[in-house]
Scaffold this active site. Structure first.
Site, PDB file in Angstrom:
ATOM      1  N   TYR A  55       0.817  -1.212   0.000  1.00 21.62           N
ATOM      2  CA  TYR A  55       0.000   0.000   0.000  1.00 21.62           C
ATOM      3  C   TYR A  55       0.857   1.271   0.000  1.00 21.62           C
ATOM      4  O   TYR A  55       0.371   2.353  -0.313  1.00 21.62           O
ATOM      5  CB  TYR A  55      -0.959   0.031   1.204  1.00 21.62           C
ATOM      6  CG  TYR A  55      -2.094  -0.976   1.128  1.00 21.62           C
ATOM      7  CD1 TYR A  55      -2.197  -1.863   0.060  1.00 21.62           C
ATOM      8  CD2 TYR A  55      -3.057  -1.034   2.113  1.00 21.62           C
ATOM      9  CE1 TYR A  55      -3.225  -2.788  -0.006  1.00 21.62           C
ATOM     10  CE2 TYR A  55      -4.098  -1.961   2.051  1.00 21.62           C
ATOM     11  CZ  TYR A  55      -4.172  -2.831   0.987  1.00 21.62           C
ATOM     12  OH  TYR A  55      -5.195  -3.747   0.926  1.00 21.62           O
TER      13      TYR A  55
ATOM     14  N   LYS B 209       3.145 -15.207   2.134  1.00 19.29           N
ATOM     15  CA  LYS B 209       3.040 -15.917   0.853  1.00 19.29           C
ATOM     16  C   LYS B 209       4.481 -16.209   0.433  1.00 19.29           C
ATOM     17  O   LYS B 209       4.953 -15.808  -0.638  1.00 19.29           O
ATOM     18  CB  LYS B 209       2.301 -15.037  -0.169  1.00 19.29           C
ATOM     19  CG  LYS B 209       1.933 -15.731  -1.458  1.00 19.29           C
ATOM     20  CD  LYS B 209       0.789 -16.720  -1.322  1.00 19.29           C
ATOM     21  CE  LYS B 209       0.565 -17.445  -2.630  1.00 19.29           C
ATOM     22  NZ  LYS B 209      -0.343 -18.591  -2.524  1.00 19.29           N
TER      23      LYS B 209
ATOM     24  N   ASP C 141      -3.423 -17.942   1.439  1.00 22.73           N
ATOM     25  CA  ASP C 141      -4.599 -18.605   0.846  1.00 22.73           C
ATOM     26  C   ASP C 141      -5.161 -19.652   1.812  1.00 22.73           C
ATOM     27  O   ASP C 141      -6.384 -19.759   1.995  1.00 22.73           O
ATOM     28  CB  ASP C 141      -4.264 -19.215  -0.529  1.00 22.73           C
ATOM     29  CG  ASP C 141      -2.901 -19.894  -0.572  1.00 22.73           C
ATOM     30  OD1 ASP C 141      -2.103 -19.718   0.366  1.00 22.73           O
ATOM     31  OD2 ASP C 141      -2.628 -20.630  -1.540  1.00 22.73           O
TER      32      ASP C 141
ATOM     33  N   ASP D 112      -5.574  -6.537   5.656  1.00 20.14           N
ATOM     34  CA  ASP D 112      -6.777  -5.813   5.252  1.00 20.14           C
ATOM     35  C   ASP D 112      -7.880  -6.810   4.905  1.00 20.14           C
ATOM     36  O   ASP D 112      -9.027  -6.709   5.362  1.00 20.14           O
ATOM     37  CB  ASP D 112      -6.410  -4.954   4.018  1.00 20.14           C
ATOM     38  CG  ASP D 112      -7.483  -3.951   3.658  1.00 20.14           C
ATOM     39  OD1 ASP D 112      -8.489  -3.867   4.379  1.00 20.14           O
ATOM     40  OD2 ASP D 112      -7.309  -3.258   2.632  1.00 20.14           O
TER      41      ASP D 112
ATOM     42  N   ASP E 218     -11.235  -8.386   7.451  1.00 17.91           N
ATOM     43  CA  ASP E 218     -12.645  -8.256   7.066  1.00 17.91           C
ATOM     44  C   ASP E 218     -13.342  -9.617   7.072  1.00 17.91           C
ATOM     45  O   ASP E 218     -14.520  -9.716   7.422  1.00 17.91           O
ATOM     46  CB  ASP E 218     -12.787  -7.607   5.683  1.00 17.91           C
ATOM     47  CG  ASP E 218     -12.868  -6.086   5.781  1.00 17.91           C
ATOM     48  OD1 ASP E 218     -12.505  -5.551   6.852  1.00 17.91           O
ATOM     49  OD2 ASP E 218     -13.287  -5.445   4.806  1.00 17.91           O
TER      50      ASP E 218
END
Ligand code: NAD
Length: 356
Positions: free
Chosen positions: A140, A191, A223, A247, A251
């Site tokens: 980001y 990852k 994942d 992020d 959620d």
């Protein structure tokens, strides 16, 4: 006298922040917190007033504050503005300038709301996990970034996923310290099978872990973590991960609990000052209708008392008051199911004050 900067923001922000302030004032009267409030603009509201989503004067006030209580920013009114000046940029800049690198997002399922989750009650009942998301680095913020035109005239979008060792070390320490106060397990999500930035992430996590011998460290690819969060979420205690994965996973964790309207968050810097805000956005679809759930913001205010103002008795009392109100059967529309009493945003705030 602790100084709190209050940034209601846009959409439902002002409605939910009003209720949180009401509860803080009631807690102040009971516990003698002696809080001082300074209100200011952020996001779309700041764009309308100053042409920028975060004015320098607001940033200055935030730098001097003991804590910041925020609602939420953004909405369709500002969607057409160029990317660099959009409401969310104000929030990103605030996080970055204050060095708020650690985002704490508890996902707790109040037993009273087990039916509100889309998962079976036995999978989520008693859920209590903490997602620790790195907030000021990663893709980001990484440079270079942008949209460029290639030699063949085609456009190409690009971003940079970057983490320096010191950024990983400090978020690792936050996660281990939090785990020491909870279930003593940290799961680091990366990852590392594809992204070199997260190979380093994993290495640094391993290097810091021996400093916290009472905490068990495990690793999981993002994942798989997404899958495990909905398959068997109670296996987790503290989950630590980078900005983008955090992020998304936070959620998902939020929805395990049934309503995004219930979830608070804290973003801390090294000096202990923090920004406290609900996990959800500005909910433009219900703004101005008085039906938003203020509990995520009220619980954010309680995290503020706990983590930045050292007032854990007052924080405990607010959390207990929220539990009592749910026990009584009061529900805003987002957590309403048949047989309960549907109440407005304001009535929910009043009920928490009464329960305090
Ligand atoms: P959102 O979280 O605002 O809304 C998603 C859904 O959840 C909507 O149906 C909304 O009505 C509902 N909801 C959210 N909070 C609620 C509450 N307290 N009570 C009851 N229902 C609630 O997400 P979105 O629709 O994707 O985004 C709307 C705007 O908010 C966008 O401009 C987005 O950029 C912004 N946003 C801001 C933040 C922030 O300020 N930190 C975070 C996420 C999104």
């Amino acid at each position: 006298m602790p100084n709190i900067v209050v940034l209601p923001g846009d959409g439902i922000g002002p409605e939910i922040v009003d209720e949180a302030i009401k509860v803080l004032k009631a807690a102040d009267a009971k516990f003698g917190l002696d809080l001082n409030y300074e209100q200011d603009l952020l996001g779309g509201a700041a764009i309308d007033a100053h042409g920028v989503p975060l004015a320098d004067s607001t940033l200055d006030k935030c730098r001097k504050a003991d804590a910041i209580l925020m609602g939420s920013v953004g909405g369709p009114k500002w969607d057409a503005i160029e990317a660099a000046k959009r409401p969310e940029k104000g929030l990103l800049k605030l996080r970055y300038e204050l060095g708020l690198y650690a985002n704490l997002r508890p996902a707790i399922l109040y037993p009273q709301l087990a039916d509100a989750s889309s998962l079976k009650p036995e999978i989520v009942a008693g859920l209590d996990i903490l997602i620790v998301r790195e907030l000021t680095g990663g893709i980001y913020f990484g440079e270079p970034r942008g949209i460029r035109v290639l030699e063949n005239g085609e456009k190409q979008g690009f971003n940079t996923y970057v983490y320096a060792e010191h950024e990983i070390e400090r978020i690792a320490r936050t996660a281990f310290e939090m785990a020491q106060k909870r279930g003593k397990k940290v799961c680091s999500v990366d990852k590392a099978n594809v992204l070199e930035a997260t190979v380093l992430w994993r290495e640094v996590m391993e290097r810091i872990a021996p400093e916290y011998p009472d905490v068990e460290l495990s690793h999981m690819y993002v994942d798989n973590a997404a899958m495990q969060l909905v398959r068997a979420p109670k296996q987790f205690d503290v989950v630590v991960t980078g900005n983008m994965f955090g992020d998304i996973l936070s959620d998902t964790a939020a929805m395990l609990t049934g309503s995004i309207g219930m979830l608070p968050s804290a973003s801390l810097n090294q000096s202990g000052a923090g920004l406290y805000e609900p996990v959800h956005g500005s909910a433009p679809d219900i703004a101005g209708q008085g039906i938003a759930n203020p509990l995520a913001t009220i619980l954010s205010a309680s995290m503020m008392l706990r983590y930045s103002l050292n007032q854990s008795a007052a924080a405990d009392a607010i959390e207990a008051a929220v539990g009592k109100v749910l026990d009584k059967g009061l529900r805003t529309a987002d957590i309403y199911t048949e047989g309960f009493e549907k109440v407005s945003c304001q009535a929910m705030g009043d009920a928490v004050v009464a329960a305090l």
